[in-house]
Design a protein around this motif. Structure first.
Motif, PDB file in Angstrom:
ATOM      1  N   ILE A 132       1.747   1.821  -3.574  1.00 28.52           N
ATOM      2  CA  ILE A 132       0.597   2.123  -4.422  1.00 28.52           C
ATOM      3  C   ILE A 132       0.073   3.529  -4.148  1.00 28.52           C
ATOM      4  O   ILE A 132      -0.271   4.270  -5.067  1.00 28.52           O
ATOM      5  CB  ILE A 132      -0.516   1.079  -4.204  1.00 28.52           C
ATOM      6  CG1 ILE A 132      -0.033  -0.290  -4.683  1.00 28.52           C
ATOM      7  CG2 ILE A 132      -1.791   1.473  -4.935  1.00 28.52           C
ATOM      8  CD1 ILE A 132      -0.954  -1.423  -4.299  1.00 28.52           C
ATOM      9  N   ALA A 133       0.017   3.923  -2.888  1.00 26.90           N
ATOM     10  CA  ALA A 133      -0.586   5.197  -2.505  1.00 26.90           C
ATOM     11  C   ALA A 133       0.355   6.386  -2.708  1.00 26.90           C
ATOM     12  O   ALA A 133      -0.088   7.532  -2.683  1.00 26.90           O
ATOM     13  CB  ALA A 133      -1.020   5.143  -1.048  1.00 26.90           C
ATOM     14  N   ARG A 134       1.625   6.133  -2.906  1.00 30.47           N
ATOM     15  CA  ARG A 134       2.591   7.212  -3.075  1.00 30.47           C
ATOM     16  C   ARG A 134       2.304   7.983  -4.362  1.00 30.47           C
ATOM     17  O   ARG A 134       1.932   7.419  -5.380  1.00 30.47           O
ATOM     18  CB  ARG A 134       3.999   6.619  -3.113  1.00 30.47           C
ATOM     19  CG  ARG A 134       5.077   7.653  -3.185  1.00 30.47           C
ATOM     20  CD  ARG A 134       6.447   7.038  -3.134  1.00 30.47           C
ATOM     21  NE  ARG A 134       6.465   5.756  -3.853  1.00 30.47           N
ATOM     22  CZ  ARG A 134       7.405   4.854  -3.696  1.00 30.47           C
ATOM     23  NH1 ARG A 134       8.387   5.049  -2.857  1.00 30.47           N
ATOM     24  NH2 ARG A 134       7.378   3.738  -4.375  1.00 30.47           N
ATOM     25  N   GLU A 135       2.483   9.277  -4.297  1.00 34.10           N
ATOM     26  CA  GLU A 135       2.299  10.095  -5.494  1.00 34.10           C
ATOM     27  C   GLU A 135       3.409   9.799  -6.477  1.00 34.10           C
ATOM     28  O   GLU A 135       4.530   9.492  -6.087  1.00 34.10           O
ATOM     29  CB  GLU A 135       2.338  11.586  -5.119  1.00 34.10           C
ATOM     30  CG  GLU A 135       1.114  12.038  -4.356  1.00 34.10           C
ATOM     31  CD  GLU A 135       1.110  13.539  -4.191  1.00 34.10           C
ATOM     32  OE1 GLU A 135       1.615  14.245  -5.085  1.00 34.10           O
ATOM     33  OE2 GLU A 135       0.632  13.993  -3.163  1.00 34.10           O
ATOM     34  N   TRP A 158       0.809  -1.227   0.000  1.00 36.83           N
ATOM     35  CA  TRP A 158       0.000   0.000   0.000  1.00 36.83           C
ATOM     36  C   TRP A 158       0.837   1.269   0.000  1.00 36.83           C
ATOM     37  O   TRP A 158       0.488   2.227  -0.692  1.00 36.83           O
ATOM     38  CB  TRP A 158      -0.986   0.025   1.163  1.00 36.83           C
ATOM     39  CG  TRP A 158      -2.261  -0.659   0.805  1.00 36.83           C
ATOM     40  CD1 TRP A 158      -2.766  -1.775   1.372  1.00 36.83           C
ATOM     41  CD2 TRP A 158      -3.193  -0.287  -0.225  1.00 36.83           C
ATOM     42  NE1 TRP A 158      -3.934  -2.135   0.762  1.00 36.83           N
ATOM     43  CE2 TRP A 158      -4.229  -1.234  -0.223  1.00 36.83           C
ATOM     44  CE3 TRP A 158      -3.236   0.734  -1.154  1.00 36.83           C
ATOM     45  CZ2 TRP A 158      -5.294  -1.175  -1.099  1.00 36.83           C
ATOM     46  CZ3 TRP A 158      -4.295   0.794  -2.038  1.00 36.83           C
ATOM     47  CH2 TRP A 158      -5.317  -0.150  -2.003  1.00 36.83           C
TER      48      TRP A 158
END
Length: 91
Positions: free
Chosen positions: A71-74, A68
């Motif tokens: 995946i969530a990283r900009e 996660w």
């Protein structure tokens, strides 16, 4: 007089249908089943399907906490997207 079971090979005897059940020559591996036999077959296949889905769900969620953050990283900004000022420039 010889019986049919005496002249059959062991493979033929094992493949012979149960008494009272006739095999269709087009479908040699199909056997007629009663309603209860069909329901037992359905139950066993549904149970196997549920177990397979549960294993797949567990296999997907085990690595999820570690992935996660990735995946969530900009996305990394490039010079092209920062100069255009558009938030979708990196596509």
């Amino acid at each position: 007089m010889t019986l049919a079971s005496e002249t059959e090979s062991p493979e033929q005897a094992a493949a012979a249908p149960e008494p009272g059940r006739v095999r269709d020559p087009e479908f040699p591996y199909e056997v007629e089943m009663t309603l209860m036999e069909h329901l037992e077959e359905l139950r066993s296949r549904l149970l196997a399907s549920v177990i397979a889905v549960a294993i797949c769900i567990i296999a997907c969620f085990v690595p999820a906490p570690r992935s996660w953050p990735t995946i969530a990283r900009e996305p990394a900004t490039s010079s092209a997207s920062s100069s255009s000022g558009k938030p979708t420039g990196w596509f």
